[in-house]
Design a protein around this motif. Structure first.
Motif, PDB file in Angstrom:
ATOM      1  N   TYR A   1      -2.113   4.515   5.810  1.00  0.00           N
ATOM      2  CA  TYR A   1      -1.609   3.510   4.168  1.00  0.00           C
ATOM      3  C   TYR A   1      -2.938   3.500   3.781  1.00  0.00           C
ATOM      4  CZ  TYR A   1       2.849   3.459   5.331  1.00  0.00           C
ATOM      5  OH  TYR A   1       4.795   3.642   5.865  1.00  0.00           O
ATOM      6  N   ASP A   2      -4.334   4.359   3.889  1.00  0.00           N
ATOM      7  CA  ASP A   2      -5.411   4.449   2.805  1.00  0.00           C
ATOM      8  C   ASP A   2      -4.846   3.628   1.381  1.00  0.00           C
ATOM      9  OD1 ASP A   2      -8.449   3.664   3.687  1.00  0.00           O
ATOM     10  OD2 ASP A   2      -8.814   5.863   2.489  1.00  0.00           O
ATOM     11  N   VAL A   3      -5.904   2.995   1.205  1.00  0.00           N
ATOM     12  CA  VAL A   3      -5.906   3.527  -0.830  1.00  0.00           C
ATOM     13  C   VAL A   3      -7.454   2.951  -0.788  1.00  0.00           C
ATOM     14  CG1 VAL A   3      -5.639   1.436  -2.721  1.00  0.00           C
ATOM     15  CG2 VAL A   3      -3.382   1.941  -0.579  1.00  0.00           C
ATOM     16  N   ASP A   4      -8.028   3.155  -2.022  1.00  0.00           N
ATOM     17  CA  ASP A   4      -8.839   3.520  -2.586  1.00  0.00           C
ATOM     18  C   ASP A   4      -8.655   2.549  -3.904  1.00  0.00           C
ATOM     19  OD1 ASP A   4     -11.522   3.749  -4.316  1.00  0.00           O
ATOM     20  OD2 ASP A   4     -10.820   6.050  -4.804  1.00  0.00           O
TER      21      ASP A   4
ATOM     22  N   GLN B   1       7.654   1.949   7.383  1.00  0.00           N
ATOM     23  CA  GLN B   1       7.268   2.404   8.328  1.00  0.00           C
ATOM     24  C   GLN B   1       5.894   2.320   8.387  1.00  0.00           C
ATOM     25  OE1 GLN B   1       7.533   6.816   7.865  1.00  0.00           O
ATOM     26  NE2 GLN B   1       6.954   7.292   9.734  1.00  0.00           N
ATOM     27  N   PRO B   2       5.717   2.240   9.642  1.00  0.00           N
ATOM     28  CA  PRO B   2       4.842   1.963  10.242  1.00  0.00           C
ATOM     29  C   PRO B   2       3.083   2.980  10.378  1.00  0.00           C
ATOM     30  CG  PRO B   2       6.022   1.974  12.151  1.00  0.00           C
ATOM     31  CD  PRO B   2       6.823   1.806  10.987  1.00  0.00           C
TER      32      PRO B   2
ATOM     33  N   ARG C   1       0.736  -0.832  -0.088  1.00  0.00           N
ATOM     34  CA  ARG C   1       0.212   0.184   0.099  1.00  0.00           C
ATOM     35  C   ARG C   1       0.478   1.187  -0.339  1.00  0.00           C
ATOM     36  NH1 ARG C   1      -3.071   0.076   4.967  1.00  0.00           N
ATOM     37  NH2 ARG C   1      -2.204  -2.616   5.327  1.00  0.00           N
ATOM     38  N   SER C   2       2.329   1.286   0.582  1.00  0.00           N
ATOM     39  CA  SER C   2       2.891   2.386   0.458  1.00  0.00           C
ATOM     40  C   SER C   2       3.242   2.537  -0.340  1.00  0.00           C
ATOM     41  CB  SER C   2       4.326   2.149   1.527  1.00  0.00           C
ATOM     42  OG  SER C   2       5.300   0.966   0.904  1.00  0.00           O
ATOM     43  N   PHE C   3       2.909   2.168  -1.767  1.00  0.00           N
ATOM     44  CA  PHE C   3       3.746   2.004  -2.725  1.00  0.00           C
ATOM     45  C   PHE C   3       2.466   3.655  -3.662  1.00  0.00           C
ATOM     46  CE2 PHE C   3       6.212  -1.505  -2.462  1.00  0.00           C
ATOM     47  CZ  PHE C   3       7.435  -0.939  -2.822  1.00  0.00           C
ATOM     48  N   ILE C   4       1.663   2.871  -3.334  1.00  0.00           N
ATOM     49  CA  ILE C   4       0.072   4.085  -4.040  1.00  0.00           C
ATOM     50  C   ILE C   4      -0.096   5.142  -3.819  1.00  0.00           C
ATOM     51  CG2 ILE C   4      -2.425   3.687  -4.387  1.00  0.00           C
ATOM     52  CD1 ILE C   4      -1.033   1.173  -4.688  1.00  0.00           C
ATOM     53  N   VAL C   5       0.180   6.382  -4.869  1.00  0.00           N
ATOM     54  CA  VAL C   5      -0.489   7.412  -4.461  1.00  0.00           C
ATOM     55  C   VAL C   5      -1.701   7.879  -3.206  1.00  0.00           C
ATOM     56  CG1 VAL C   5      -0.180   9.487  -6.048  1.00  0.00           C
ATOM     57  CG2 VAL C   5       1.267   7.782  -6.576  1.00  0.00           C
ATOM     58  N   GLY C   6      -0.589   8.658  -2.364  1.00  0.00           N
ATOM     59  CA  GLY C   6      -2.210   8.948  -1.047  1.00  0.00           C
ATOM     60  C   GLY C   6      -2.190   8.328  -0.880  1.00  0.00           C
TER      61      GLY C   6
ATOM     62  N   PHE D   1      12.224   2.360 -10.664  1.00  0.00           N
ATOM     63  CA  PHE D   1      12.124   2.502  -9.052  1.00  0.00           C
ATOM     64  C   PHE D   1      11.067   2.846  -8.836  1.00  0.00           C
ATOM     65  CE2 PHE D   1      17.163   1.642 -10.455  1.00  0.00           C
ATOM     66  CZ  PHE D   1      17.250   1.183  -9.175  1.00  0.00           C
ATOM     67  N   ILE D   2      10.697   2.880  -7.588  1.00  0.00           N
ATOM     68  CA  ILE D   2       8.826   3.189  -6.859  1.00  0.00           C
ATOM     69  C   ILE D   2       8.354   4.055  -6.041  1.00  0.00           C
ATOM     70  CG2 ILE D   2       6.142   3.061  -7.690  1.00  0.00           C
ATOM     71  CD1 ILE D   2       8.005   2.070  -9.866  1.00  0.00           C
ATOM     72  N   ASN D   3       8.400   5.400  -5.634  1.00  0.00           N
ATOM     73  CA  ASN D   3       7.975   5.989  -4.296  1.00  0.00           C
ATOM     74  C   ASN D   3       7.285   5.315  -3.953  1.00  0.00           C
ATOM     75  OD1 ASN D   3       8.625   8.291  -3.144  1.00  0.00           O
ATOM     76  ND2 ASN D   3       6.942   8.217  -3.104  1.00  0.00           N
ATOM     77  N   SER D   4       7.689   4.733  -2.266  1.00  0.00           N
ATOM     78  CA  SER D   4       7.337   4.149  -0.952  1.00  0.00           C
ATOM     79  C   SER D   4       6.974   5.652  -0.402  1.00  0.00           C
ATOM     80  CB  SER D   4       8.090   3.044  -0.902  1.00  0.00           C
ATOM     81  OG  SER D   4       7.598   3.242   0.431  1.00  0.00           O
ATOM     82  N   THR D   5       5.825   5.653   0.427  1.00  0.00           N
ATOM     83  CA  THR D   5       6.010   6.446   0.922  1.00  0.00           C
ATOM     84  C   THR D   5       6.058   6.243   2.625  1.00  0.00           C
ATOM     85  OG1 THR D   5       3.573   6.384   1.360  1.00  0.00           O
ATOM     86  CG2 THR D   5       4.036   8.200   0.653  1.00  0.00           C
TER      87      THR D   5
END
Length: 231
Positions: free
Chosen positions: A159-162, A220-221, A147-152, A184-188
């Motif tokens: 790590y709320d995802v739609d 990160q939790p 979920r950390s890779f999903i924008v938003g 390389f993919i961004n992870s929040t």
């Protein structure tokens, strides 16, 4: 005397010319096989040549949503599968759906993932195979890394995802290596973007995920809004 002075002066300049002289610093040029060169090169090109004279576009930044095409997850993969950033986003959607217990997610993972040169679905009982143990565990145990890779999605919002708006952010293209085309993919949930490598099917021209071990490393939790803190 003047002639001798001019002669010595010209010889001195020639020997110390910063462009043509022998004292020019010997700066090594990266080869085309070095990771550093591929990283720089990847950020400069807009398309990459593959076999049979074909090529694919590199789209850095935030991708389109995986629901930009209609249909089931696998149907959308058939429509969007020639775009690497969309395959990464669809693959992550498959992981999220599998985490939710949806069979569609597991089937899509089997179709969109490689194992020793074959589609993962061809490995009988792959969900219980020792080679996929840690990946399957990350899925079934709800690891938030996917979920950390999903924008938003980020630690602050748990790590709320739609699922109807799955997008990823491609930071850079790392070149073509033995494991495939590296992105390389961004992870929040991580200080650094994570690599994932894809290969291209010679039959369909569609991308398939080949190396993804960094995609389920702990992040990160999520922040617990009910946690008591003392500052």
């Amino acid at each position: 005397m003047l002639f001798i002075f001019q002669l010595f002066f010209s010889m001195f300049v020639a020997c110390n010319n910063p462009i043509t002289g022998s004292d020019k610093p010997n700066i090594p040029t990266p080869t085309s096989t070095s990771t550093e060169y591929k990283s720089i090169q990847g950020n400069q090109v807009e398309s990459v040549q593959i076999e049979n004279g074909k090529s694919f576009k590199i789209k850095k930044g935030v991708s389109a949503s995986t629901t930009s095409a209609e249909g089931s997850l696998l149907n959308r993969y058939k429509k969007l599968g020639t775009n690497p950033e969309m395959v990464i986003a669809l693959w992550l959607e498959a992981c999220l759906r599998a985490q939710m217990g949806q069979e569609e997610g597991w089937k899509a993972i089997g179709e969109m993932t490689l194992w020793t040169g074959e589609r993962l679905k061809n490995l009988k009982g792959w969900q219980k195979h020792h080679s996929t143990h840690y990946f399957v565990k990350a899925v079934t145990k709800g690891n938030p890394s996917f979920r950390s890779f999903i924008v938003g999605a980020d630690p602050d919002n748990g790590y709320d995802v739609d699922l109807n708006d799955i997008k990823v952010e491609v930071i850079r293209y790392g070149g073509h290596e033995a494991l495939g085309h590296k992105f390389f993919i961004n992870s929040t949930g991580s200080a650094m973007p994570r690599p994932i490598s894809l290969k291209v099917s010679s039959k369909t021209g569609m991308f398939v995920v080949n190396e993804y071990s960094s995609m389920y490393v702990d992040v990160q939790p999520a922040v617990d809004p009910n946690r008591e803190e003392f500052k």
